[in-house]
Design a protein around this motif. Structure first.
Motif, PDB file in Angstrom:
ATOM      1  N   ASP A   1       0.911  -1.147   8.249  1.00 32.69           N
ATOM      2  CA  ASP A   1       1.141   0.244   7.835  1.00 32.69           C
ATOM      3  C   ASP A   1       2.201   0.895   8.714  1.00 32.69           C
ATOM      4  O   ASP A   1       2.260   0.631   9.918  1.00 32.69           O
ATOM      5  CB  ASP A   1      -0.143   1.056   8.008  1.00 32.69           C
TER       6      ASP A   1
ATOM      7  N   TYR B   1      -4.302  -4.487  -1.500  1.00 34.69           N
ATOM      8  CA  TYR B   1      -5.754  -4.632  -1.634  1.00 34.69           C
ATOM      9  C   TYR B   1      -6.122  -4.889  -3.095  1.00 34.69           C
ATOM     10  O   TYR B   1      -5.818  -4.048  -3.951  1.00 34.69           O
ATOM     11  CB  TYR B   1      -6.454  -3.347  -1.196  1.00 34.69           C
TER      12      TYR B   1
ATOM     13  N   ALA C   1       2.635   0.389   3.437  1.00 34.90           N
ATOM     14  CA  ALA C   1       2.431  -0.849   4.207  1.00 34.90           C
ATOM     15  C   ALA C   1       3.258  -1.944   3.572  1.00 34.90           C
ATOM     16  O   ALA C   1       3.339  -2.038   2.344  1.00 34.90           O
ATOM     17  CB  ALA C   1       0.963  -1.237   4.226  1.00 34.90           C
TER      18      ALA C   1
ATOM     19  N   GLU D   1      -1.704   6.473  11.241  1.00 32.95           N
ATOM     20  CA  GLU D   1      -1.558   6.362   9.789  1.00 32.95           C
ATOM     21  C   GLU D   1      -2.313   7.472   9.072  1.00 32.95           C
ATOM     22  O   GLU D   1      -2.056   7.762   7.914  1.00 32.95           O
ATOM     23  CB  GLU D   1      -2.016   4.991   9.282  1.00 32.95           C
TER      24      GLU D   1
ATOM     25  N   GLU E   1       0.836  -1.204   0.000  1.00 32.38           N
ATOM     26  CA  GLU E   1       0.000   0.000   0.000  1.00 32.38           C
ATOM     27  C   GLU E   1       0.867   1.248   0.000  1.00 32.38           C
ATOM     28  O   GLU E   1       1.928   1.269   0.629  1.00 32.38           O
ATOM     29  CB  GLU E   1      -0.898   0.022   1.250  1.00 32.38           C
TER      30      GLU E   1
ATOM     31  N   HIS F   1      -0.548  -7.309   6.676  1.00 32.43           N
ATOM     32  CA  HIS F   1      -0.604  -5.976   6.064  1.00 32.43           C
ATOM     33  C   HIS F   1      -0.311  -4.996   7.192  1.00 32.43           C
ATOM     34  O   HIS F   1      -1.116  -4.839   8.104  1.00 32.43           O
ATOM     35  CB  HIS F   1      -1.990  -5.719   5.455  1.00 32.43           C
TER      36      HIS F   1
HETATM   37 ZN    ZN Z   1      -3.023  -0.100   5.273  1.00 29.23          ZN
END
Ligand code: ZN
Ligand code: ZN
Length: 408
Positions: A378, A350, A345, A338, A314, A376
């Protein structure tokens, strides 16, 4: 304080704007056991909106800690089938899912990083089908937070009433201080959507992030990438907002086209441990070197979860003037932190950040450059002097951020 009328407004916002519960739908809520009034308010709001059934799953930090302290790693790694089944039940029966996340950020600081890493890995593996579905918007879900004693104490260590202070901060970030929080959210969401549309028209090949603490990294974007903001559309066609609050506009990096070094801008709290002052160096999309002033072992465990945790899933843009960033509070909670700063990330990307991605197979997504992993995670890279430049396939450059804020 998040009580009485304010709490009910909060709950209505989460059920309506967050998961956008429809008449006749079921809802599951995961909630800290010390906050029954929050689960009660959410339940009430859900029935007001026509829920057919509401179920609550209680979490308890101190029992989690006892388990990690006394149980063997091998026993902790056993994820019972009923737990996996109960998650899949939500998908099969089109339930909405609200997670109230308010963990004590340093709950597990005395537990060996390896033990935590192994258990997290087993859990992520067992629940992969559910997390894949969630990340592809197979159900409508929303992560929110409420202040708890232990968390508030960490955020406001010298305050006389830390819970009250954290509550006030959260109310601001949730725009509960607006006369009509629901319409305030609708306006905010529209603003974010306009930025996502601009980026979708621009079709950048990569983004170049640079600042004075040593971040200098080119993040290639997935083929057919799609920028998303707050509002997402679930598989059943109903819009929802997966995180409240949210300030981000985000998409998928290309798993093979990330080069350079990034420096973390804020500490990362993961699995009850804190990683701070870390850097990651990428070559052809993969982490080839890393360092951390604090939590090196935890970072090492995270990066070695599986092949996918060495690559990015991400990239998200957030201006430094968002209400969360302006509060200048370090929340030790990813949901808030975040949204204070541009972030990346490691781990799974996604499918929704690829055009038509929900309908593509794993191998089709991979060939477009989307990363896969059981995790996942971040982490923040945005600073007050961050610049972001978008570069197209033919080398044209567009300034997106100067001094940490949007220019578009
Ligand atoms: Zn994320
Ligand atoms: Zn994000």
């Amino acid at each position: 304080m998040l009580t009485g009328k304010t709490l009910l407004n909060y709950a209505r916002l989460v059920v309506k704007v967050g998961v956008n519960l429809q008449k006749g739908q079921g809802l599951e809520i995961a909630c800290p056991v010390e906050k029954p009034e929050v689960a009660q308010a959410l339940t009430k709001a859900a029935y007001e909106m026509g829920a057919k059934i509401v179920r609550v799953r209680w979490n308890c930090d101190s029992i989690d800690k006892l388990n990690y302290t006394y149980a063997n790693t091998d026993d902790l790694k056993v994820i019972p089938k009923w737990l996996v089944d109960s998650k899949n039940y939500l998908v099969e029966n089109n339930f909405c899912y609200i997670a109230v996340a308010a963990d004590d950020p340093s709950l597990l600081k005395d537990i060996p990083a390896q033990k935590i890493g192994e258990v997290a890995k087993a859990r992520a593996k067992a629940l992969k089908k559910f997390s894949d579905t969630v990340m592809a918007n197979g159900i409508r879900w929303c992560v929110v937070s409420v202040p708890t004693q232990s968390w508030a104490r960490q955020v406001f260590p010298s305050s006389k009433n830390p819970e009250k202070d954290l509550s006030a901060a959260i109310e601001k970030t949730m725009r509960l201080d607006y006369p009509d929080p629901i319409s305030a959210w609708e306006e905010h969401v529209e603003r974010l959507e306009r930025r996502a549309e601009y980026l979708n028209r621009a079709r950048f090949s990569y983004l170049h992030f640079k600042n004075s603490i040593g971040t200098d990294i080119k993040v290639g974007l997935c083929d057919n990438h799609k920028w998303l903001s707050a509002k997402e559309i679930a598989k059943d066609g109903v819009p929802f907002i997966a995180n409240l609050p949210t300030e981000e506009v985000f998409t998928a990096p290309h798993r093979l086209r990330v080069d350079g070094t990034l420096k973390s801008a804020l500490p990362l709290c993961e699995n009850g441990q804190i990683i701070d002052g870390f850097s990651l160096t990428f070559k052809n999309g993969k982490v080839v070197d890393f360092s951390a002033q604090k939590g090196y072992e935890t970072l090492k465990q995270l990066l070695n979860t599986d092949q996918g945790t060495l690559r990015l899933g991400e990239v998200a843009l957030i201006g430094k003037n968002s209400p969360i960033a302006k509060s200048k509070i370090l929340y030790y909670n990813t949901l808030f932190d975040e949204n204070a700063s541009c972030h990346l990330a490691i781990g799974k990307g996604y499918p929704t950040t690829v055009i038509g991605g929900e309908k593509l197979s794993k191998s089709e997504l991979k060939s477009l450059g989307l990363n896969d992993s059981s995790e996942h995670i971040d982490f923040m890279i945005g600073t007050d002097d961050l610049s972001v430049t978008g570069v197209t396939d033919n080398g044209e450059e567009f300034t997106l951020f100067t001094n940490g804020e949007w220019t578009i």
